[in-house]
Enzyme design. Structure first.
Site, PDB file in Angstrom:
ATOM      1  N   HIS A   1     -18.485 103.937  12.544  1.00 41.92           N
ATOM      2  CA  HIS A   1     -17.785 102.660  12.504  1.00 41.92           C
ATOM      3  C   HIS A   1     -18.209 101.667  13.571  1.00 41.92           C
ATOM      4  O   HIS A   1     -17.771 100.520  13.539  1.00 41.92           O
ATOM      5  CB  HIS A   1     -16.279 102.866  12.506  1.00 41.92           C
ATOM      6  CG  HIS A   1     -15.683 102.939  13.873  1.00 41.92           C
ATOM      7  ND1 HIS A   1     -14.633 102.158  14.251  1.00 41.92           N
ATOM      8  CD2 HIS A   1     -16.027 103.691  14.923  1.00 41.92           C
ATOM      9  CE1 HIS A   1     -14.336 102.443  15.498  1.00 41.92           C
ATOM     10  NE2 HIS A   1     -15.150 103.349  15.931  1.00 41.92           N
TER      11      HIS A   1
ATOM     12  N   ARG B   1     -12.847 111.195  20.563  1.00 39.94           N
ATOM     13  CA  ARG B   1     -13.376 110.950  19.229  1.00 39.94           C
ATOM     14  C   ARG B   1     -14.593 111.802  18.889  1.00 39.94           C
ATOM     15  O   ARG B   1     -14.663 112.412  17.826  1.00 39.94           O
ATOM     16  CB  ARG B   1     -13.812 109.479  19.105  1.00 39.94           C
ATOM     17  CG  ARG B   1     -12.665 108.527  18.978  1.00 39.94           C
ATOM     18  CD  ARG B   1     -13.168 107.104  18.918  1.00 39.94           C
ATOM     19  NE  ARG B   1     -12.034 106.194  18.759  1.00 39.94           N
ATOM     20  CZ  ARG B   1     -12.130 104.878  18.671  1.00 39.94           C
ATOM     21  NH1 ARG B   1     -13.313 104.295  18.741  1.00 39.94           N
ATOM     22  NH2 ARG B   1     -11.068 104.128  18.519  1.00 39.94           N
TER      23      ARG B   1
ATOM     24  N   GLY C   1     -18.114  85.780  13.237  1.00 38.64           N
ATOM     25  CA  GLY C   1     -17.023  86.687  13.557  1.00 38.64           C
ATOM     26  C   GLY C   1     -16.410  86.286  14.889  1.00 38.64           C
ATOM     27  O   GLY C   1     -16.479  85.127  15.304  1.00 38.64           O
ATOM     28  N   LEU C   2     -15.837  87.252  15.579  1.00 45.86           N
ATOM     29  CA  LEU C   2     -15.181  86.910  16.848  1.00 45.86           C
ATOM     30  C   LEU C   2     -16.162  86.305  17.828  1.00 45.86           C
ATOM     31  O   LEU C   2     -15.873  85.297  18.473  1.00 45.86           O
ATOM     32  CB  LEU C   2     -14.543  88.158  17.457  1.00 45.86           C
ATOM     33  CG  LEU C   2     -13.244  88.614  16.828  1.00 45.86           C
ATOM     34  CD1 LEU C   2     -12.659  89.759  17.629  1.00 45.86           C
ATOM     35  CD2 LEU C   2     -12.251  87.485  16.732  1.00 45.86           C
ATOM     36  N   ALA C   3     -17.348  86.891  17.936  1.00 43.07           N
ATOM     37  CA  ALA C   3     -18.311  86.381  18.903  1.00 43.07           C
ATOM     38  C   ALA C   3     -18.885  85.045  18.439  1.00 43.07           C
ATOM     39  O   ALA C   3     -18.819  84.037  19.152  1.00 43.07           O
ATOM     40  CB  ALA C   3     -19.425  87.409  19.119  1.00 43.07           C
ATOM     41  N   GLY C   4     -19.434  85.013  17.239  1.00 44.02           N
ATOM     42  CA  GLY C   4     -20.088  83.802  16.745  1.00 44.02           C
ATOM     43  C   GLY C   4     -19.120  82.657  16.533  1.00 44.02           C
ATOM     44  O   GLY C   4     -19.405  81.508  16.878  1.00 44.02           O
TER      45      GLY C   4
ATOM     46  N   ARG D   1     -17.962 103.427  22.963  1.00 39.05           N
ATOM     47  CA  ARG D   1     -17.031 102.314  23.159  1.00 39.05           C
ATOM     48  C   ARG D   1     -15.597 102.828  23.147  1.00 39.05           C
ATOM     49  O   ARG D   1     -15.231 103.668  22.332  1.00 39.05           O
ATOM     50  CB  ARG D   1     -17.199 101.278  22.059  1.00 39.05           C
ATOM     51  CG  ARG D   1     -16.250 100.105  22.190  1.00 39.05           C
ATOM     52  CD  ARG D   1     -16.480  99.069  21.117  1.00 39.05           C
ATOM     53  NE  ARG D   1     -16.180  99.556  19.786  1.00 39.05           N
ATOM     54  CZ  ARG D   1     -14.946  99.741  19.305  1.00 39.05           C
ATOM     55  NH1 ARG D   1     -13.894  99.501  20.068  1.00 39.05           N
ATOM     56  NH2 ARG D   1     -14.755 100.174  18.069  1.00 39.05           N
TER      57      ARG D   1
ATOM     58  N   GLU E   1     -21.190  92.615  18.858  1.00 42.99           N
ATOM     59  CA  GLU E   1     -21.713  93.952  18.551  1.00 42.99           C
ATOM     60  C   GLU E   1     -23.229  93.930  18.354  1.00 42.99           C
ATOM     61  O   GLU E   1     -23.894  94.965  18.482  1.00 42.99           O
ATOM     62  CB  GLU E   1     -21.016  94.510  17.291  1.00 42.99           C
ATOM     63  CG  GLU E   1     -21.288  95.999  17.055  1.00 42.99           C
ATOM     64  CD  GLU E   1     -20.644  96.559  15.775  1.00 42.99           C
ATOM     65  OE1 GLU E   1     -19.762  95.892  15.211  1.00 42.99           O
ATOM     66  OE2 GLU E   1     -21.025  97.664  15.360  1.00 42.99           O
TER      67      GLU E   1
ATOM     68  N   SER F   1      -5.862 104.813  11.841  1.00 43.25           N
ATOM     69  CA  SER F   1      -5.748 104.740  13.293  1.00 43.25           C
ATOM     70  C   SER F   1      -5.742 106.135  13.915  1.00 43.25           C
ATOM     71  O   SER F   1      -5.152 107.076  13.410  1.00 43.25           O
ATOM     72  CB  SER F   1      -4.476 104.004  13.688  1.00 43.25           C
ATOM     73  OG  SER F   1      -4.274 104.149  15.067  1.00 43.25           O
TER      74      SER F   1
END
Lengths: 261, 237, 654
Positions: C418, C347, C59-62, C452, C442, C301
């Site tokens: 989520h 939230r 994903g974004l990190a990996g 978060r 995450e 959203s």
């Protein structure tokens, strides 16, 4: 709703498959298409029959993992991904034929699961901008008109699901490849490698065994992200230009020579 | 040159060949149709047109020189057009080894033309052979004594045409072939704009309209002649 | 193999062991990362090719880490369970990514982003990490633009920004509603380039099933090829986990169906501490469940709450069409309970109140688990067109899924899980308690504390992958004497044997219930007892029930199909088995943390107004749980949190 399903069952890559008919009563119109298949699978497990394998992941229409040909139409009757298709678009008593994407470049692995790694290899052949991490200028250093950014974004919305290939009578990957090329060629950052990219990617696309484009337009008609045929025209134009430019001869991706890196 | 060969090796390159050769053939078909319409100006005009064609390019080109060059170019274009089409068709056929058991087209009816390109092309190829045997060599479709070969130096092209179309079966075949040509030109012209990268979101509607208009003009222009003969608007001179 | 099925009735007697060293640098916070970068040992460019790094998850990190490390010259072996690295669930993030660019000239700064994030995390995050995150946020945007990410632009050609998640500055960069997708495609393209160049060996449709430790260091992983079923060993000099969060413990969440905790849970069982597992975030505006068939939840959203009014019928069990319910029979519970913030409370507050009114029997929709989000007032005040311009695409998504037109019928919404702030414990260098095991994105616990903020998940994933891990992993490799190891190492073979044993066991039970039915049961229990609001009785109940479910699972699950073939039931079975163990740890953590903070709301600890009441005196620490063996109590290790810059304060929304 009571449904009759005709589903392609195939044990693995090396065997041939066939359509198998299942009766599936008691489906709620609020279910998504994949939830309907979940219900089928639960019942198959109950009966001791192996469940139908199908690809899916995010189930919100963005990951591009799911994809079934439903009654002859990739992703089914609504212009959306299979996971976002809901059963209220079908009628009680319908017979629904469910097949996998069919293309030589997308071999069937099992049931409705196909191997789309050909798409990854097309990207590896040049579907990127060769910048390494670090050393990049400030994000606002290069101005990009809103029009260009929007055009790039329109093309970049592609989720790589492969519906274009599945729908094309030629099994062509021109919409997918064209979308990535258009995304990067609309941006100033994509210009230095613009013509190298198009040549390398088109060659990789052909090497994977996809068919040619005859402008049927089936791809754009089923594309869940509504990518336009214009991306194909743009790719064609860029490829022709690359023939007559002195740039556009560098090999990228797996064919790159060491100093070409 | 290596660049051109590299281009040709790609599927898009073959499409470019089809687009360029198609454009040459399209130009020919348009001029041909336009010339044919001289039949409405009477036998003298048409026969004179046939004769003057032999002197095209005068004084640089001698008798029939430019005509032969055009014939060679056209023949070359046809060969390349068909060769690329066959290669692309084979590529496409191999890319979907197993067909779907349910086939549904999502496209609107006006895209019907796109599905008739390949068979339509075959039909047009057969038509061209017939057309040459018919109007050029006069070996089919005529009763004896009707056809006068211009190679004898006597230009009776007008009567050749009228005699030819007085046969209703021949006329119907011509009309059907011209419908096929119209469809082929409509999709082919629009495809050409796609293949050459001329089309984009802003102009694609206009280009489609242009392709449709061109197809319509060529098909109707040609179809009008057998109809005029059959209805007696045009008769023997 | 022994399966842990006994209830842990004595969970309150947790053991307190060592205090963890986070290796956090000292000195002025602005200089810490720069100083640390200078202090870290380097590996010269020519030597990097001698090292191999395994990265699990793309994903974004990996994905960003794999690309960056390969660009630097390391050999990378990357794994993902999807059929392509472009599909990781980072792709689903809609809103945007924060960066302290201050392009809007509205007073933003690195310090302000740092401050907002620490405060938003309810003072349960590490200041140094958060400051570093804010620092590198500006580089992320530069990097992404250079890669061709088509961020939204203004007519003048500059980048556009919007405000998000209640921040007082506009610092969120976005690409329509598909920011996550575009950022992921940027990282994917960079990764594809390195795969093409042969610097990354990519294994798709492959999942990590265990971690290989040799001489106490993470040296490899055992994987299953999900196409052939083949179990394989891979060894390297370091292992990076970037496998995302564990929200799917709850069965229904906004996570992708394939998201799972197996990699981090297996690492935990091999010695990596699990930090703050009970910190989960619930998003208030999701499309409600329609029935038992529901397989996942879709987020809408949060911006919808700017114009929509949230209400339920006053009368319990009122099943009338919402449009027929007169104004005085509607209960606008947020507006009544929180007069000054109304529908715009944070939230967690919005979520808890929605659940409360549904628990009272006022919920709407077929399941009774939903509240109305009504745009009728906004439409009559602003006109349909304005609402369409603001929320058109969200309304379309809603209509596609529910078949109802939100312009005429009030939307129905319900909270859903989520994001998980908890994860494997890592130090400042993102290294877990197992030497050589790094955890990013995450999957780690690091930067968000107990809650978060919106548009911060993408920022953290890319910060870790592009700009933090590539430095810190070099420091480890440079300082460590790594002996040569092979896939035939006895330790590796032993791990593989255990993996095989587990798979054989799952296939041989041949009971009566499907894997999904167990997952649903577990998820339901967790949602009710360890979800939005938690209390001692509920958590104890969950801790009693989880071992029972687990025991039944191992007696009565039915996994059909073969081991050496595509077998999606088997994949799910392994993941659910791990979820059942992780769920227990979440409840233990939630039970031990008797304070409320951020996403963790203990009903016993609230202010008179019903707000989360932190207990800084007793709980200002990271709870890092240590696995102590099958059936044994997990041990609690504490990392104390010190706030030198942002002083803890109490939230209020009245």
């Amino acid at each position: 709703m009571d449904l009759r399903l005709r589903i392609w069952r195939q044990k693995n890559k090396n065997t041939t498959g066939k359509l198998v008919t299942y009766e599936l009563p008691g489906i709620s119109p609020d279910m998504s298409f994949l939830e309907m298949l979940d219900v089928l699978n639960e019942r198959l497990i109950e009966q001791g029959e192996e469940p139908v394998a199908f690809d899916h992941d995010c189930r919100e229409g963005i990951c591009g993992m799911c994809g079934l040909v439903i009654n002859g139409v990739a992703h089914g009757p609504e212009v959306t991904t299979t996971c976002q298709l809901h059963m209220r678009h079908f009628k009680d008593g319908d017979t629904i034929t469910i097949e996998p994407w069919r293309a030589k470049a997308f071999p069937i692995l099992k049931d409705l699961v196909v191997d789309r790694s050909a798409f990854d290899r097309i990207i590896q052949a040049g579907g990127y901008i060769s910048v390494s991490t670090g050393g990049t200028p400030d994000a606002n250093a290069i101005l990009i008109s809103k029009e260009s950014a929007d055009a790039a974004m329109d093309a970049a919305a592609c989720i790589g699901c492969g519906a274009c290939v599945a729908a094309c009578p030629n099994g062509s990957a021109m919409l997918f490849t064209g979308a990535k090329i258009a995304h990067l060629s609309h941006l100033p950052q994509g210009q230095p490698e613009r013509y190298d990219r198009v040549r390398n990617m088109v060659q990789a696309m052909d090497a994977e065994g996809f068919g040619g484009c005859t402008n049927y337009g089936e791809c754009a008609a089923v594309c869940p992200k509504e990518i336009k045929l214009d991306v194909i025209a743009r790719m064609n134009g860029d490829l022709i230009k690359s023939t007559f430019l002195s740039s556009g001869t560098r090999k990228m991706g797996p064919n790159a020579t060491r100093n070409g890196k | 040159m290596t660049g051109v060969m590299t281009l040709y090796q790609t599927s898009i390159g073959k499409k470019v060949v089809m687009a360029v050769t198609g454009a040459i053939l399209l130009g020919f078909v348009f001029v041909h149709m336009f010339g044919n319409l001289k039949i409405y100006s009477g036998p003298v005009a048409l026969n004179e047109y046939a004769e003057q064609l032999r002197y095209l390019g005068k004084p640089i080109f001698g008798h029939e020189q430019l005509l032969w060059i055009a014939r060679v170019v056209l023949l070359g274009a046809v060969v390349m057009h068909i060769t690329s089409a066959v290669q692309l068709t084979m590529q496409s056929n191999s890319s979907r080894p197993l067909p779907y058991s349910v086939n549904t087209r999502t496209q609107p009816a006006y895209r019907y033309a796109s599905y008739t390109m390949r068979w339509g092309g075959v039909v047009l190829f057969l038509f061209i052979i017939f057309h040459l045997l018919h109007f050029t060599f006069g070996v089919v479709g005529y009763s004896s004594g009707q056809f006068v070969n211009p190679h004898g130096g006597v230009y009776e092209v007008y009567n050749n045409v009228v005699y030819g179309f007085m046969n209703p079966i021949v006329s119907i075949f011509y009309i059907a072939a011209m419908i096929a040509l119209g469809l082929h030109i409509y999709h082919g012209t629009w495809s050409m704009f796609q293949t050459l990268g001329i089309s984009n979101e802003k102009v694609s509607g206009t280009l489609r309209g242009f392709a449709a208009a061109l197809a319509l003009v060529i098909a109707l222009g040609n179809i009008s002649i057998p109809i005029a003969v059959l209805t007696g608007i045009i008769g023997l001179s | 193999m022994t399966i842990e099925t006994q209830p842990r009735t004595d969970i309150r007697q947790v053991e307190y062991t060592v205090t963890l060293d986070s290796k956090t640098p000292t000195g002025p916070i602005q200089d810490r990362w720069d100083q640390h970068k200078f202090d870290m040992k380097l590996i010269s460019p020519a030597n990097r090719r001698r090292f191999t790094i395994i990265i699990v998850g793309t994903g974004l990190a990996g994905g960003s880490a794999a690309a960056t490390l390969a660009e630097m010259g390391y050999n990378v072996i990357a794994f993902c369970y999807q059929d392509s690295p472009r599909r990781a669930h980072s792709i689903a993030a809609q809103g945007g990514i924060n960066a302290a660019k201050n392009y809007r000239n509205d007073g933003d700064s690195i310090y302000r982003l740092f401050y907002d994030t620490v405060k938003g995390g309810d003072f349960r995050s590490r200041e140094s990490n958060v400051y570093r995150l804010a620092q590198v946020s500006v580089n992320i945007i530069d990097q992404c633009v250079a890669q061709g990410v088509p961020f939204a632009r203004e007519y003048g050609g500059l980048l556009d920004n919007r405000s998000f998640g209640g921040a007082q500055v506009a610092r969120t960069f976005y690409a329509r509603g598909q920011t996550g997708q575009q950022l992921l495609l940027g990282a994917y393209q960079a990764l594809a380039r390195q795969i093409g160049l042969g610097k990354v060996r990519m294994h798709t449709r492959t999942e990590m099933l265990d971690l290989i430790l040799i001489n106490g260091r993470a040296r490899g992983i055992v994987t299953r090829d999900m196409t052939t079923g083949k179990i394989e060993r891979h060894v390297a000099d370091a292992v990076v986990l970037a496998t995302g969060g564990y929200g799917n413990v709850f069965y229904l969440s906004t996570n992708a169906k394939g998201c799972n905790a197996t990699a981090i849970w297996r690492a935990h069982k091999r010695g990596a501490y699990f930090a703050n597992p009970c910190f989960t975030q619930i998003h208030p505006t999701c499309i409600p469940v329609t029935g038992d068939h529901q397989s996942k939840l879709t987020l809408m959203s949060e911006s919808l709450r700017n114009d929509g009014r949230i209400w339920v019928p006053k009368k319990i069990g009122d099943k009338r069409d919402p449009r027929d319910i007169p104004e005085d029979e509607r209960y606008y519970f947020l507006e009544e309970r929180y007069p000054s913030f109304g529908n715009l409370v944070p939230r967690d507050v919005a979520s808890r109140n929605a659940k409360a009114v549904c628990d009272e029997g006022r919920g709407v929709g077929p399941s009774g688990l939903g509240v109305y989000l009504d745009f009728a007032d906004a439409i009559s005040r602003l006109g349909v067109q304005t609402i369409r311009d603001r929320y058109g695409n969200l309304f379309d998504i809603y209509e596609k899924i529910t078949g109802e037109d939100p312009y005429t019928v009030p939307m129905r919404i319900y909270p859903a899980v989520h994001y998980t702030m908890g994860g494997l414990w890592v130090d400042y260098e993102l290294q877990s308690t197992i030497p050589g095991l790094f955890v990013i994105g995450e999957a780690n616990f690091s930067d968000h504390g107990a809650n978060r903020l919106g548009a911060s998940a993408l920022m953290q994933g890319l910060a870790d992958g592009y700009f933090v891990l590539p430095y810190t992993i070099g420091n480890y490799l440079a300082q460590t004497k790594l002996e040569k190891v092979s896939v035939d190492d006895p330790a590796a073979r032993e791990v593989e044997a255990e993996v095989n044993q587990r798979i054989t066991n799952l296939l041989s039970i041949n009971g009566k219930r499907s894997v999904d039915s167990f997952h649903r049961e577990l998820g339901n229990l967790m949602w009710n007892n360890c979800g939005m609001a938690r209390n001692e009785a509920g958590l104890k109940e969950a801790l009693r029930r989880i071992p029972e479910i687990r025991a039944e699972f191992y007696e009565n699950v039915r996994v059909l199909g073969e081991k050496e073939a595509i077998n999606q039931s088997l994949e799910k079975a392994g993941r659910v088995a791990d979820f059942m163990e992780l769920a227990e740890l979440m409840c233990i953590d939630a039970l031990h943390r008797t304070e409320s903070c951020g996403g963790h709301f203990r009903e016993e600890s609230q202010t008179p107004e019903g707000e989360a009441q932190r207990d800084d005196a007793n709980f200002s620490y990271v709870a890092a749980w240590e696995y102590t063996g099958n059936g044994a109590r997990p041990a609690l290790n504490k990392e104390p949190l010190n706030f030198e810059y942002v002083k803890p304060s109490q939230r209020s929304y009245k």
